[in-house]
Write a protein that holds these residues in place. Structure first.
Motif, PDB file in Angstrom:
ATOM      1  N   GLU A   1       0.853  -1.182   0.000  1.00 52.85           N
ATOM      2  CA  GLU A   1       0.000   0.000   0.000  1.00 52.85           C
ATOM      3  C   GLU A   1       0.892   1.236   0.000  1.00 52.85           C
ATOM      4  O   GLU A   1       2.092   1.149   0.248  1.00 52.85           O
TER       5      GLU A   1
ATOM      6  N   SER B   1      -8.809  -2.782   2.939  1.00 58.26           N
ATOM      7  CA  SER B   1      -9.589  -2.633   1.712  1.00 58.26           C
ATOM      8  C   SER B   1     -10.621  -3.723   1.502  1.00 58.26           C
ATOM      9  O   SER B   1     -11.607  -3.517   0.791  1.00 58.26           O
TER      10      SER B   1
ATOM     11  N   GLN C   1     -14.883   6.119  -2.328  1.00 60.05           N
ATOM     12  CA  GLN C   1     -13.736   5.529  -1.682  1.00 60.05           C
ATOM     13  C   GLN C   1     -12.526   5.561  -2.607  1.00 60.05           C
ATOM     14  O   GLN C   1     -12.658   5.650  -3.823  1.00 60.05           O
TER      15      GLN C   1
ATOM     16  N   VAL D   1      -8.828   3.379  -2.988  1.00 56.93           N
ATOM     17  CA  VAL D   1      -8.139   2.165  -2.547  1.00 56.93           C
ATOM     18  C   VAL D   1      -6.683   2.215  -2.984  1.00 56.93           C
ATOM     19  O   VAL D   1      -6.377   2.538  -4.138  1.00 56.93           O
TER      20      VAL D   1
ATOM     21  N   LYS E   1      -7.821   1.528   2.340  1.00 59.44           N
ATOM     22  CA  LYS E   1      -8.685   2.419   1.580  1.00 59.44           C
ATOM     23  C   LYS E   1      -9.167   3.548   2.479  1.00 59.44           C
ATOM     24  O   LYS E   1      -9.248   3.417   3.712  1.00 59.44           O
TER      25      LYS E   1
END
Length: 597
Positions: free
Chosen positions: A453, A534, A564, A566, A571
């Motif tokens: 991420e 997420s 949203q 992600v 997220k």
């Protein structure tokens, strides 16, 4: 040794400023910026296995707290490992093998990946490579009679390096099994086993308190799964080749198989490559503990074997051309003179593996007894009164000419293949071709999007979308690391669940309010921003933490997602209440009861 270090530094610094810490790096960053007492308090409840690394990063981040400084120690650790792998190849075979092994280690994608992560695994690999080199040096000292008195002292640097490495990550202790197999293969005497056992015992003794504390924190690795065949295959592809598929992969595998005949080197590199991963994979069938980064240090064995296999292949090609180098009259192989290299003059590993299929130095062109014959007394010499007069010089052969370096006359035949520039060219191609083949993968790995991420991207979006006073929830609470690593965008937000910060409470992401209090706070808002995993919302996952269960129940049951963003596993989402908040709902009037007659 210098060339692999420089190459590894260049590859490690390439794209180091990509920004965007991911989850584990964010943890390292926020813990490293705490005070030493706060770090010490944290380790009593979580991440004790990384305690020494956090303290080290505390000193690094005190100089410059940013992503580059966070990852720079890993770059230096990977560069040191490349140099140490080269040193092992030089000591166990010859300089050429060391150079090739160090370069192959530097260009392996798995090495470059962990060289750019703010975690301890590249430093652990450097520690294991250094300890392995010290093991080889201790064995060589044992085989030198004039140095046997100092052999006992030579084990303590080995034990000290192991102790520090074990404190960086406790799974490095598996390297002791590999080193024990190396000693068994070399058939060392009992005194060597005793010296090694004392040093290893001290290192394990230093590790035991950490192992006891980390055992109580084993819930941190509950996310690991039992490794299957695909896990083993991915590990093998990552370790055995600089490219995961194609001709480059199978060429690397072939060279590694050829390197298994490398005698001294194979007795060191093969256990290092195989034993720690096999042990951890086996144990993980009963208690899942396996991840490739936990045994990254074992990767050093693969480039050593591949380089030894390439060296054997070059020697085999040279032997095919040996007929061109034979003298037409005597049928003997002509040489440029006897020269003893550093590898030959150095003491050898004791036991049966002091010689092997790959011989070092000039022994491929020098007869086996040349060194001994050169020191034997000449016929006619008086052993009591001194040497006899030197014999008359032999007449020069018609096909020789003086050598400017030694003053002797040497043959005019071509140099053997392994001493020609063709070997240098082959080595350059052997390293450049796989690197160019994997260049797209290297370039992709330097992108923040390639990590699990990108916390910086999530925080940047929060800075654009959140308004002052907006409520925020982190689900589960671990993802509060997003706001702790990049606090600026969340400065005006209101953390609904936070009761006490992590630094004050001695926890990683802070202490949260009671479930009832959180329900009361959520009842008073009609919109909330969620920083969540997420794959949650909606989800069948039932959190173990009761506060996280309240977050999931209330948000999933009373709110609806409007938009949203992600980024990998995390997220940022805006949730709007489906019905008005409870404080806005007016109670229905109660009709008066009819009066009785």
């Amino acid at each position: 040794m210098v060339v692999p270090v420089v190459v590894m530094l260049a590859l490690g610094l390439w794209g180091l400023d990509r920004g965007g810490m991911w989850g584990d790096e964010g943890v390292t960053f926020l813990v490293g910026r705490r005070t030493v007492p706060q770090i010490w308090r944290l380790l009593h409840g979580v991440d004790a296995v990384h305690g020494l690394y956090y303290l080290f990063l505390h000193a690094v981040l005190a100089v410059r707290p940013d992503e580059v400084a966070l990852r720079l120690p890993s770059v230096c650790g990977a560069a040191a490992t490349a140099g140490l792998v080269a040193a092992l190849g030089v000591r166990l075979v010859r300089p050429r093998v060391g150079l090739w092994a160090g370069l192959l280690y530097a260009i392996t994608p798995l090495t470059g990946h962990y060289a750019q992560e703010g975690r301890s695994y590249a430093l652990v690999a450097a520690g294991v490579a250094g300890a392995t080199l010290l093991l080889v040096r201790a064995l060589e000292k044992q085989s030198a009679p004039e140095k046997r008195m100092r052999t006992r002292r030579s084990w303590w640097p080995y034990g000290a390096v192991l102790a520090v490495t074990f404190l960086l990550h406790e799974f490095a202790v598996l390297v002791l099994c590999a080193h024990a197999l190396t000693l068994a293969a070399a058939r060392v005497p009992r005194a060597v086993w005793a010296g090694w056992g004392r040093a290893a015992g001290v290192a394990v003794g230093v590790l035991l308190p950490l192992a006891w504390v980390s055992q109580r924190q084993s819930g941190q690795v509950a996310w690991l799964r039992v490794p299957d065949r695909d896990t083993t295959e991915r590990l093998a592809r990552g370790f055995l080749a600089v490219a995961p598929t194609g001709v480059v992969l199978w060429t690397a595998v072939l060279l590694i198989l050829l390197g298994l005949g490398a005698g001294r080197l194979a007795s060191v590199a093969l256990p290092l490559l195989v034993v720690p991963p096999v042990i951890l994979l086996t144990v993980s069938q009963f208690r899942p503990l396996f991840h490739e980064r936990y045994v990254l240090y074992a990767l050093a064995g693969a480039p050593l074997l591949a380089a030894a296999g390439a060296d054997w292949l070059v020697g085999a090609v040279g032997r095919l051309r040996l007929g061109d180098l034979l003298h037409p009259e005597t049928g003997r192989a002509v040489t440029r003179g006897t020269r003893v290299t550093g590898a030959e003059s150095r003491p050898q590993l004791v036991g049966a593996l002091t010689t092997g299929a790959h011989r070092s130095g000039a022994d491929r062109t020098t007869p086996a007894g040349a060194g001994a014959a050169s020191h034997a007394p000449r016929p006619g010499a008086d052993r009591t009164t001194g040497p006899a007069s030197p014999p008359p010089p032999r007449p020069p052969r018609p096909d020789t000419h003086p050598t400017p370096h030694s003053g002797t006359r040497t043959p005019t035949a071509r140099r053997p293949l392994h001493r020609t520039p063709l070997v240098t060219l082959a080595g350059v191609l052997a390293v450049a071709v796989p690197f160019l083949h994997g260049l797209p993968a290297y370039r992709n790995d330097r992108s923040a999007a390639h990590r699990p991420e990108n916390l910086a991207a999530v925080s940047a979006l929060a800075g654009r979308e959140l308004r002052p006073g907006d409520p925020v929830l982190f689900l589960p609470s671990f993802w509060r690391v997003t706001a702790l690593a990049y606090p600026g965008p969340f400065a005006g937000a209101r953390d609904l669940a936070l009761a006490e910060s992590g630094a004050r409470s001695g926890t990683l992401s802070g202490r949260e309010v009671a479930p009832g209090e959180l329900r009361r706070r959520l009842a008073g808002v009609d919109r909330v921003w969620i920083v969540a995993q997420s794959n949650l919302l909606p989800s069948r996952w039932v959190p173990g933490d009761p506060v996280d269960r309240v977050k999931l129940d209330v948000v999933d049951g009373e709110f609806a997602c409007r938009r949203q963003f992600v980024s990998g596993r995390v997220k940022l989402a805006l949730y709007i209440r489906r019905t008005p908040p409870q404080y806005m709902v007016m109670p229905a009037p109660v009709p008066p009861s009819p009066a009785r007659p």
